[in-house]
Enzyme design. Structure first.
Site, PDB file in Angstrom:
ATOM      1  N   ASN A  23     -16.885-101.537  71.948  1.00 28.06           N
ATOM      2  CA  ASN A  23     -17.026-101.077  73.330  1.00 28.06           C
ATOM      3  C   ASN A  23     -17.393 -99.602  73.405  1.00 28.06           C
ATOM      4  O   ASN A  23     -17.653 -99.077  74.487  1.00 28.06           O
ATOM      5  CB  ASN A  23     -15.744-101.340  74.139  1.00 28.06           C
ATOM      6  CG  ASN A  23     -14.534-100.644  73.573  1.00 28.06           C
ATOM      7  OD1 ASN A  23     -13.960-101.116  72.601  1.00 28.06           O
ATOM      8  ND2 ASN A  23     -14.156 -99.519  74.137  1.00 28.06           N
ATOM      9  N   TYR A 177      -4.773 -91.318  58.276  1.00 26.00           N
ATOM     10  CA  TYR A 177      -6.146 -91.803  58.484  1.00 26.00           C
ATOM     11  C   TYR A 177      -6.886 -91.905  57.146  1.00 26.00           C
ATOM     12  O   TYR A 177      -7.531 -92.920  56.858  1.00 26.00           O
ATOM     13  CB  TYR A 177      -6.882 -90.859  59.433  1.00 26.00           C
ATOM     14  CG  TYR A 177      -8.325 -91.246  59.659  1.00 26.00           C
ATOM     15  CD1 TYR A 177      -8.650 -92.392  60.388  1.00 26.00           C
ATOM     16  CD2 TYR A 177      -9.372 -90.479  59.146  1.00 26.00           C
ATOM     17  CE1 TYR A 177      -9.972 -92.766  60.590  1.00 26.00           C
ATOM     18  CE2 TYR A 177     -10.694 -90.838  59.346  1.00 26.00           C
ATOM     19  CZ  TYR A 177     -10.991 -91.978  60.064  1.00 26.00           C
ATOM     20  OH  TYR A 177     -12.302 -92.355  60.260  1.00 26.00           O
TER      21      TYR A 177
HETATM   22  N1  LIG Z   1     -16.820 -90.698  64.472  1.00 26.84           N
HETATM   23  C1  LIG Z   1     -16.891 -90.296  63.203  1.00 26.84           C
HETATM   24  O1  LIG Z   1     -17.272 -89.160  62.910  1.00 26.84           O
HETATM   25  C2  LIG Z   1     -16.487 -91.230  62.085  1.00 26.84           C
HETATM   26  C3  LIG Z   1     -16.606 -90.774  60.772  1.00 26.84           C
HETATM   27  C4  LIG Z   1     -16.268 -91.633  59.727  1.00 26.84           C
HETATM   28  C5  LIG Z   1     -15.819 -92.913  60.007  1.00 26.84           C
HETATM   29  N2  LIG Z   1     -15.701 -93.316  61.312  1.00 26.84           N
HETATM   30  C6  LIG Z   1     -15.231 -94.685  61.549  1.00 26.84           C
HETATM   31  O2  LIG Z   1     -16.132 -95.327  62.423  1.00 26.84           O
HETATM   32  C7  LIG Z   1     -15.451 -96.371  63.108  1.00 26.84           C
HETATM   33  C8  LIG Z   1     -15.841 -96.324  64.579  1.00 26.84           C
HETATM   34  O3  LIG Z   1     -15.325 -95.127  65.114  1.00 26.84           O
HETATM   35  P1  LIG Z   1     -16.068 -94.339  66.292  1.00 26.84           P
HETATM   36  O4  LIG Z   1     -16.341 -92.985  65.767  1.00 26.84           O
HETATM   37  O5  LIG Z   1     -17.150 -95.126  66.873  1.00 26.84           O
HETATM   38  O6  LIG Z   1     -14.832 -94.191  67.321  1.00 26.84           O
HETATM   39  P2  LIG Z   1     -14.605 -94.804  68.777  1.00 26.84           P
HETATM   40  O7  LIG Z   1     -15.738 -94.486  69.681  1.00 26.84           O
HETATM   41  O8  LIG Z   1     -13.228 -94.338  69.169  1.00 26.84           O
HETATM   42  O9  LIG Z   1     -14.593 -96.363  68.523  1.00 26.84           O
HETATM   43  C9  LIG Z   1     -13.506 -96.991  67.927  1.00 26.84           C
HETATM   44  C10 LIG Z   1     -13.419 -98.394  68.447  1.00 26.84           C
HETATM   45  O10 LIG Z   1     -12.270 -99.016  67.860  1.00 26.84           O
HETATM   46  C11 LIG Z   1     -11.527 -99.611  68.891  1.00 26.84           C
HETATM   47  N3  LIG Z   1     -10.107 -99.747  68.573  1.00 26.84           N
HETATM   48  C12 LIG Z   1      -9.215 -98.768  68.340  1.00 26.84           C
HETATM   49  N4  LIG Z   1      -8.008 -99.294  68.163  1.00 26.84           N
HETATM   50  C13 LIG Z   1      -8.132-100.636  68.298  1.00 26.84           C
HETATM   51  C14 LIG Z   1      -7.254-101.732  68.247  1.00 26.84           C
HETATM   52  N5  LIG Z   1      -5.925-101.556  68.057  1.00 26.84           N
HETATM   53  N6  LIG Z   1      -7.731-102.977  68.428  1.00 26.84           N
HETATM   54  C15 LIG Z   1      -9.035-103.184  68.644  1.00 26.84           C
HETATM   55  N7  LIG Z   1      -9.933-102.196  68.728  1.00 26.84           N
HETATM   56  C16 LIG Z   1      -9.478-100.929  68.559  1.00 26.84           C
HETATM   57  C17 LIG Z   1     -11.728 -98.689  70.068  1.00 26.84           C
HETATM   58  O11 LIG Z   1     -11.306 -99.294  71.266  1.00 26.84           O
HETATM   59  P3  LIG Z   1     -10.829 -98.365  72.540  1.00 26.84           P
HETATM   60  O12 LIG Z   1     -12.098 -97.840  73.149  1.00 26.84           O
HETATM   61  O13 LIG Z   1     -10.105 -99.341  73.387  1.00 26.84           O
HETATM   62  O14 LIG Z   1      -9.963 -97.292  71.969  1.00 26.84           O
HETATM   63  C18 LIG Z   1     -13.220 -98.457  69.969  1.00 26.84           C
HETATM   64  O15 LIG Z   1     -13.903 -99.558  70.484  1.00 26.84           O
HETATM   65  C19 LIG Z   1     -13.968 -96.186  62.824  1.00 26.84           C
HETATM   66  O16 LIG Z   1     -13.555 -97.129  61.857  1.00 26.84           O
HETATM   67  C20 LIG Z   1     -13.889 -94.788  62.247  1.00 26.84           C
HETATM   68  O17 LIG Z   1     -12.808 -94.642  61.335  1.00 26.84           O
HETATM   69  C21 LIG Z   1     -16.030 -92.520  62.343  1.00 26.84           C
END
Ligand SMILES: NC(=O)c1ccc[n+]([C@@H]2O[C@H](COP(=O)([O-])OP(=O)(O)OC[C@H]3O[C@@H](n4cnc5c(N)ncnc54)[C@H](OP(=O)(O)O)[C@@H]3O)[C@@H](O)[C@H]2O)c1
Length: 309
Positions: A23, A177
């Site tokens: 989402n 994390y």
């Molecule tokens: N952003 C970065 O720089 C970065 C770097 C390295 C790795 N990552 C990884 O990339 C992935 C995506 O992260 P993002 O950066 O796109 O962050 P994001 O925009 O916060 O997206 C995270 C997603 O995970 C969902 N989520 C969180 N807790 C959940 C739960 N208990 N059950 C089901 N869904 C849940 C969130 O839902 P809600 O909207 O309801 O919270 C959101 O849809 C993650 O695994 C993160 O560790 C990100």
């Protein structure tokens, strides 16, 4: 970058993909790219309203009428089981599972099942979900599991603390994390080994540093959120952050490639702790105990070296 990484996403017509946490951020951008390539795209979200809004947005953006939503909470194992059952009910095949959802929490929180919430959300929930969808993936082979890890796994230099997986000692958000992202890579290693010969591959990715909903104020506070805000102007858009997930999920160049860790659409060597095969095996067995008996066990629990990785 390989030619397939630079070019358009190959047609995904006739394929069904599941993207968790789609989402917002990287997951939503991943879903958009896969839906635009013709995949039937099932997104998952923990919040129904946010999920519906994203589904409509992805449908509008891509012009696809094959975007569906399943709502469940990865931090709640009963919810994961219900979500997996609904996914199985609503899909005839699953060609790609992208375990993308994840979070970082400044303060220690405990889930309804009694687990530390970062470990539960980022590792245990995806572990159980994957286990529950494995038979369908195998039936749909060639199929792929893509686990979204992070370069932050390198922060867990001494590896997982198997005596305190729930961080009951001194809790630090980034440490929890980092360990959960190390768990993503170790899980990928053992999943790939167990799925060897089934036609289902498992790889992990680091998406880059991406401007997303990550570490927003209700999840992270203080120094953690401040750090994220400071670097935000220098970081990738979600669409660019999704490239490696989409590449690993779809590239014909990667047919049969499994157990690898990708950064910028290239295989990279993860940290020494992430290459600890004994830790990968131990994490699998501990995770199985923690989630309880899960039905579809992928492959025999043979020792390392028995697979052809
Ligand atoms: N952003 C970065 O720089 C970065 C770097 C390295 C790795 N990552 C990884 O990339 C992935 C995506 O992260 P993002 O950066 O796109 O962050 P994001 O925009 O916060 O997206 C995270 C997603 O995970 C969902 N989520 C969180 N807790 C959940 C739960 N208990 N059950 C089901 N869904 C849940 C969130 O839902 P809600 O909207 O309801 O919270 C959101 O849809 C993650 O695994 C993160 O560790 C990100």
């Amino acid at each position: 970058m390989s030619p397939s990484a630079r070019g358009a996403v190959p047609s995904q017509a006739g394929r069904t993909v599941v993207v968790t946490g789609a989402n917002s951020g990287v997951g939503k951008a991943t879903a958009i790219a896969l839906a635009a390539a013709g995949a039937r795209t099932v997104i998952t979200a923990r919040n129904e309203a946010r999920g519906r809004a994203a589904r409509e947005d992805i449908r509008r953006t891509t012009g696809s009428d094959q975007v569906d939503l399943v709502v469940f909470d990865l931090a709640d194992l009963a919810s994961v089981r219900a979500g997996a059952a609904e996914l199985l009910d609503r899909t005839e095949r699953i060609d790609v599972l992208v375990n993308n959802a994840g979070l970082v929490l400044s303060d220690r929180q405990v889930t309804v099942d009694g687990f530390e919430a970062t470990f539960a959300t980022n590792h245990l929930g995806p572990f159980l979900l994957t286990r529950l969808l494995t038979d369908r993936l195998v039936e749909s082979a060639p199929a792929r599991v893509v686990n979204v890890a992070s370069t932050a796994h390198r922060g867990a230099r001494t590896g997982l603390d198997f005596d305190d997986l729930q961080s009951t000692g001194h809790y630090r958000g980034m440490q929890a994390y980092s360990r959960s992202k190390l768990a993503n890579i170790l899980f990928t290693t053992e999943l790939a080994r167990r799925l060897d010969g089934t036609g289902v591959t498992a790889n992990s990715v680091h998406p880059g540093t991406v401007a997303s909903g990550f570490a927003r104020d209700d999840d992270a506070s203080g120094f953690l959120a401040f750090g994220v805000k400071v670097i935000k102007p220098f970081i990738l858009t979600p669409a660019k952050g999704a490239r490696t997930s989409v590449y690993v999920a779809t590239s014909p160049d990667l047919a049969g490639v499994t157990g690898q860790y990708f950064v910028k659409c290239r295989v990279r060597t993860p940290s020494p702790a992430a290459r600890d095969e004994a830790a990968a095996i131990l994490l699998w067995s501990v995770s199985e105990e923690l989630v309880g008996a899960a039905p579809s066990a992928p492959g025999p629990a043979a020792g390392p070296g028995s697979g052809a990785r």
